[in-house]
Design a protein around this motif. Sequence first.
Motif, PDB file in Angstrom:
ATOM      1  N   ARG A 248      17.897  55.011  66.480  1.00  0.00           N
ATOM      2  CA  ARG A 248      16.847  54.629  65.540  1.00  0.00           C
ATOM      3  C   ARG A 248      15.499  54.516  66.246  1.00  0.00           C
ATOM      4  O   ARG A 248      15.421  54.496  67.464  1.00  0.00           O
ATOM      5  N   ASP A 249      14.460  54.368  65.458  1.00  0.00           N
ATOM      6  CA  ASP A 249      13.106  54.174  65.982  1.00  0.00           C
ATOM      7  C   ASP A 249      12.709  55.290  66.944  1.00  0.00           C
ATOM      8  O   ASP A 249      12.083  55.054  67.992  1.00  0.00           O
ATOM      9  N   GLY A 250      13.080  56.512  66.578  1.00  0.00           N
ATOM     10  CA  GLY A 250      12.715  57.659  67.391  1.00  0.00           C
ATOM     11  C   GLY A 250      13.419  57.725  68.725  1.00  0.00           C
ATOM     12  O   GLY A 250      13.009  58.490  69.610  1.00  0.00           O
ATOM     13  N   GLY A 251      14.468  56.937  68.896  1.00  0.00           N
ATOM     14  CA  GLY A 251      15.202  56.928  70.163  1.00  0.00           C
ATOM     15  C   GLY A 251      14.475  56.245  71.297  1.00  0.00           C
ATOM     16  O   GLY A 251      14.915  56.313  72.454  1.00  0.00           O
ATOM     17  N   LEU A 252      13.381  55.534  71.011  1.00  0.00           N
ATOM     18  CA  LEU A 252      12.579  54.939  72.076  1.00  0.00           C
ATOM     19  C   LEU A 252      13.248  53.735  72.736  1.00  0.00           C
ATOM     20  O   LEU A 252      12.809  53.294  73.800  1.00  0.00           O
ATOM     21  N   LEU A 253      14.295  53.206  72.097  1.00  0.00           N
ATOM     22  CA  LEU A 253      15.056  52.120  72.712  1.00  0.00           C
ATOM     23  C   LEU A 253      16.481  52.559  73.036  1.00  0.00           C
ATOM     24  O   LEU A 253      17.334  51.738  73.349  1.00  0.00           O
ATOM     25  N   SER A 254      16.717  53.869  72.996  1.00  0.00           N
ATOM     26  CA  SER A 254      18.036  54.405  73.274  1.00  0.00           C
ATOM     27  C   SER A 254      18.312  54.386  74.777  1.00  0.00           C
ATOM     28  O   SER A 254      17.395  54.585  75.588  1.00  0.00           O
ATOM     29  N   PRO A 255      19.558  54.154  75.189  1.00  0.00           N
ATOM     30  CA  PRO A 255      19.868  54.201  76.619  1.00  0.00           C
ATOM     31  C   PRO A 255      19.636  55.600  77.183  1.00  0.00           C
ATOM     32  O   PRO A 255      19.994  56.595  76.556  1.00  0.00           O
ATOM     33  N   SER A 256      19.040  55.679  78.353  1.00  0.00           N
ATOM     34  CA  SER A 256      18.786  56.961  79.006  1.00  0.00           C
ATOM     35  C   SER A 256      19.884  57.253  80.019  1.00  0.00           C
ATOM     36  O   SER A 256      20.608  56.352  80.464  1.00  0.00           O
ATOM     37  N   ALA A 257      19.998  58.514  80.387  1.00  0.00           N
ATOM     38  CA  ALA A 257      20.988  58.891  81.394  1.00  0.00           C
ATOM     39  C   ALA A 257      20.733  58.142  82.704  1.00  0.00           C
ATOM     40  O   ALA A 257      21.668  57.680  83.364  1.00  0.00           O
ATOM     41  N   TYR A 258      19.467  58.023  83.074  1.00  0.00           N
ATOM     42  CA  TYR A 258      19.097  57.292  84.290  1.00  0.00           C
ATOM     43  C   TYR A 258      19.515  55.826  84.177  1.00  0.00           C
ATOM     44  O   TYR A 258      20.145  55.268  85.079  1.00  0.00           O
ATOM     45  N   GLY A 259      19.137  55.169  83.068  1.00  0.00           N
ATOM     46  CA  GLY A 259      19.417  53.749  82.913  1.00  0.00           C
ATOM     47  C   GLY A 259      20.903  53.457  82.839  1.00  0.00           C
ATOM     48  O   GLY A 259      21.379  52.458  83.394  1.00  0.00           O
ATOM     49  N   GLN A 260      21.656  54.305  82.141  1.00  0.00           N
ATOM     50  CA  GLN A 260      23.102  54.095  82.063  1.00  0.00           C
ATOM     51  C   GLN A 260      23.752  54.197  83.438  1.00  0.00           C
ATOM     52  O   GLN A 260      24.596  53.373  83.799  1.00  0.00           O
ATOM     53  N   ALA A 261      23.365  55.210  84.205  1.00  0.00           N
ATOM     54  CA  ALA A 261      23.943  55.375  85.538  1.00  0.00           C
ATOM     55  C   ALA A 261      23.572  54.202  86.441  1.00  0.00           C
ATOM     56  O   ALA A 261      24.414  53.680  87.186  1.00  0.00           O
ATOM     57  N   ARG A 262      22.338  53.779  86.398  1.00  0.00           N
ATOM     58  CA  ARG A 262      21.893  52.629  87.202  1.00  0.00           C
ATOM     59  C   ARG A 262      22.752  51.402  86.923  1.00  0.00           C
ATOM     60  O   ARG A 262      23.245  50.737  87.847  1.00  0.00           O
ATOM     61  N   ASP A 263      22.932  51.102  85.641  1.00  0.00           N
ATOM     62  CA  ASP A 263      23.610  49.861  85.286  1.00  0.00           C
ATOM     63  C   ASP A 263      25.117  49.949  85.489  1.00  0.00           C
ATOM     64  O   ASP A 263      25.752  48.972  85.912  1.00  0.00           O
ATOM     65  N   LEU A 264      25.713  51.101  85.204  1.00  0.00           N
ATOM     66  CA  LEU A 264      27.147  51.244  85.425  1.00  0.00           C
ATOM     67  C   LEU A 264      27.500  51.189  86.905  1.00  0.00           C
ATOM     68  O   LEU A 264      28.443  50.502  87.306  1.00  0.00           O
ATOM     69  N   VAL A 265      26.763  51.907  87.724  1.00  0.00           N
ATOM     70  CA  VAL A 265      27.070  51.908  89.158  1.00  0.00           C
ATOM     71  C   VAL A 265      26.752  50.544  89.778  1.00  0.00           C
ATOM     72  O   VAL A 265      27.453  50.075  90.676  1.00  0.00           O
ATOM     73  N   GLY A 266      25.704  49.875  89.277  1.00  0.00           N
ATOM     74  CA  GLY A 266      25.449  48.515  89.741  1.00  0.00           C
ATOM     75  C   GLY A 266      26.617  47.596  89.460  1.00  0.00           C
ATOM     76  O   GLY A 266      27.023  46.788  90.317  1.00  0.00           O
ATOM     77  N   ARG A 267      27.188  47.706  88.271  1.00  0.00           N
ATOM     78  CA  ARG A 267      28.383  46.919  87.946  1.00  0.00           C
ATOM     79  C   ARG A 267      29.556  47.304  88.845  1.00  0.00           C
ATOM     80  O   ARG A 267      30.320  46.435  89.302  1.00  0.00           O
ATOM     81  N   ALA A 268      29.705  48.591  89.097  1.00  0.00           N
ATOM     82  CA  ALA A 268      30.826  49.061  89.911  1.00  0.00           C
ATOM     83  C   ALA A 268      30.734  48.539  91.340  1.00  0.00           C
ATOM     84  O   ALA A 268      31.749  48.183  91.948  1.00  0.00           O
ATOM     85  N   VAL A 269      29.528  48.492  91.880  1.00  0.00           N
ATOM     86  CA  VAL A 269      29.344  47.929  93.232  1.00  0.00           C
ATOM     87  C   VAL A 269      29.814  46.483  93.261  1.00  0.00           C
ATOM     88  O   VAL A 269      30.493  46.046  94.199  1.00  0.00           O
ATOM     89  N   SER A 270      29.472  45.741  92.236  1.00  0.00           N
ATOM     90  CA  SER A 270      29.908  44.351  92.168  1.00  0.00           C
ATOM     91  C   SER A 270      31.429  44.252  92.124  1.00  0.00           C
ATOM     92  O   SER A 270      32.037  43.409  92.797  1.00  0.00           O
ATOM     93  N   GLU A 271      32.068  45.119  91.325  1.00  0.00           N
ATOM     94  CA  GLU A 271      33.532  45.115  91.258  1.00  0.00           C
ATOM     95  C   GLU A 271      34.145  45.484  92.606  1.00  0.00           C
ATOM     96  O   GLU A 271      35.150  44.896  93.028  1.00  0.00           O
ATOM     97  N   ALA A 272      33.559  46.431  93.297  1.00  0.00           N
ATOM     98  CA  ALA A 272      34.081  46.832  94.603  1.00  0.00           C
ATOM     99  C   ALA A 272      33.983  45.698  95.606  1.00  0.00           C
ATOM    100  O   ALA A 272      34.889  45.499  96.431  1.00  0.00           O
ATOM    101  N   ARG A 273      32.917  44.944  95.534  1.00  0.00           N
ATOM    102  CA  ARG A 273      32.766  43.826  96.474  1.00  0.00           C
ATOM    103  C   ARG A 273      33.742  42.696  96.160  1.00  0.00           C
ATOM    104  O   ARG A 273      34.187  41.980  97.058  1.00  0.00           O
ATOM    105  N   LYS A 274      34.088  42.543  94.874  1.00  0.00           N
ATOM    106  CA  LYS A 274      35.119  41.559  94.521  1.00  0.00           C
ATOM    107  C   LYS A 274      36.463  41.941  95.123  1.00  0.00           C
ATOM    108  O   LYS A 274      37.301  41.074  95.397  1.00  0.00           O
TER     109      LYS A 274
END
Length: 505
Positions: free
Chosen positions: A94-120
């Motif tokens: 919606r809203d022209g996709g201006l608040l839609s998740p981007s490929a860059y942002g999704q990768a940043r946040d997923l891999v950031g979470r994965a690093v945390s899981e790996a350290r656990k």
Amino acid sequence: MNQIKSGLGTSLVGWNMTSWLASAANSFDDHDVELVYCGTEVTTERCLSFIKETIPAWQSRTVNFDEGELFVLSGQQRPVIIMRPKPPTEAQKRDGGLLSPSAYGQARDLVGRAVSEARKLKAQKINVRFESCQDREILGALVGMEMAAYSYKQAMAPQPAPLPALGLSVKGEWKDEAQAIAMGTNIARHLVNSPPNLLYPDSFANALHELFSNVPGMTVDIWDEARLQKENMGLLLGVGQGSDHKPRLVHLRYRPEGKREAPLALVGKGITFDCGGLDIKDPAGMRLMKKDMGGAAAAIGALYWMTRSAFARPLDVYIPLAENAISGKSYRPGDILRARNGMTVEIHNTDAEGRLILADAMAVAAAQTGADKPAAIMVVATLTGAIKIGLGSDVAGFFSNDEALGQVISKRSQEWGDLMWRMPLFDGYRPRLETNVADINHCATGSYGGAITAALFLAEFAKGYPFSHMDIYAWTDGERGALREGGGSGQAVQCLAGVLQSFGL
């Protein structure tokens, strides 16, 4: 682990600025946790085929990418963390996709979470694989790794706990670019996290001098109280006069070799602590006010990225610094202060101090001439609670008097996963700033539209220039994406990087 080089200082407010990405080696064969990131175009079957020889068959049946994006699996020899981002939903488009998740942002946040899981999992060696990924996904993933590695407690520890060894095989330029943007973001986070007994106007100014003074093409000019008086900075002096920590203005002038474009002016709000002044905040409202220099932190993070980026261009960063405190010298509601540009300003509420110090710094930017005359004046500030009420803590608001600049900010904020929503610079509210005793009232009468009237006040000091103002929160209350702890979020750094990269090019 390698330190930051290329003329930049290597410490900041007690943090020995080391980069995890800089220490990365080529892929390991003997790792104990593997991260596998599958690009957006990869099917579930294809994604699982990449690791089918490393996990039991029953494990693959537990992976449902319709329900989740990240799975921690028990491999035959070692744990495997597999990720694949979900496509945007119809609601997110919606809203022209201006608040839609981007490929860059999704990768940043997923891999950031994965690093945390790996350290656990107590990983000592983490190996990272990218399967069928776009360049932007790889860049985002690398940024997420660096962001996830930052912890304020560890940054300030006498002997920080060592990070796992990191193995990945990517192009060197991707790693360099990710390190620049992620470390810029972490710098902003660290500045916001730093307590006000360590970070006050003078110490903040000195920290910036140490960080940037040896960068080629950079000059760092610090205006002390005497210089501020000589320069008629009445608004900045007025806000800071109640504190024992006297105000400062830091001007960072960056002129990289071979670049001849008109400079951009970036102004960041630097209230190192805000008790509200005589219009004192309640305890709950005051508790996080070490973050009221989040705009300054974002501007500094963006400047750091610029000094290490291939997209360097002339830039002036102005950081007005003050502590809004209470004493017999504090400025009062009803006072009339004179701004550097000569305008008289009636004080309505001493807790609306940020726009005052920004206005004086903007007046300095607007007075530049010749080759130093700015192409645009951009402001970033933790300015109003009203914007958070309207948009929440994850989406910042921004205002602009220039359509081209506004479109660039909207587009880059979405691409860089650093969301901004354009708000109306509605001139119909301008009469609320009128007063019978001065040129302007700095804080409008009435309870509504506070973010808009604050932006209108700032716009008065940018007349004749393309102008934008980002009203940010700069904080996360808990884990979110690549931010693995509550505290400073680095909001606006990545959006600013995108804007600076694209402006006028």
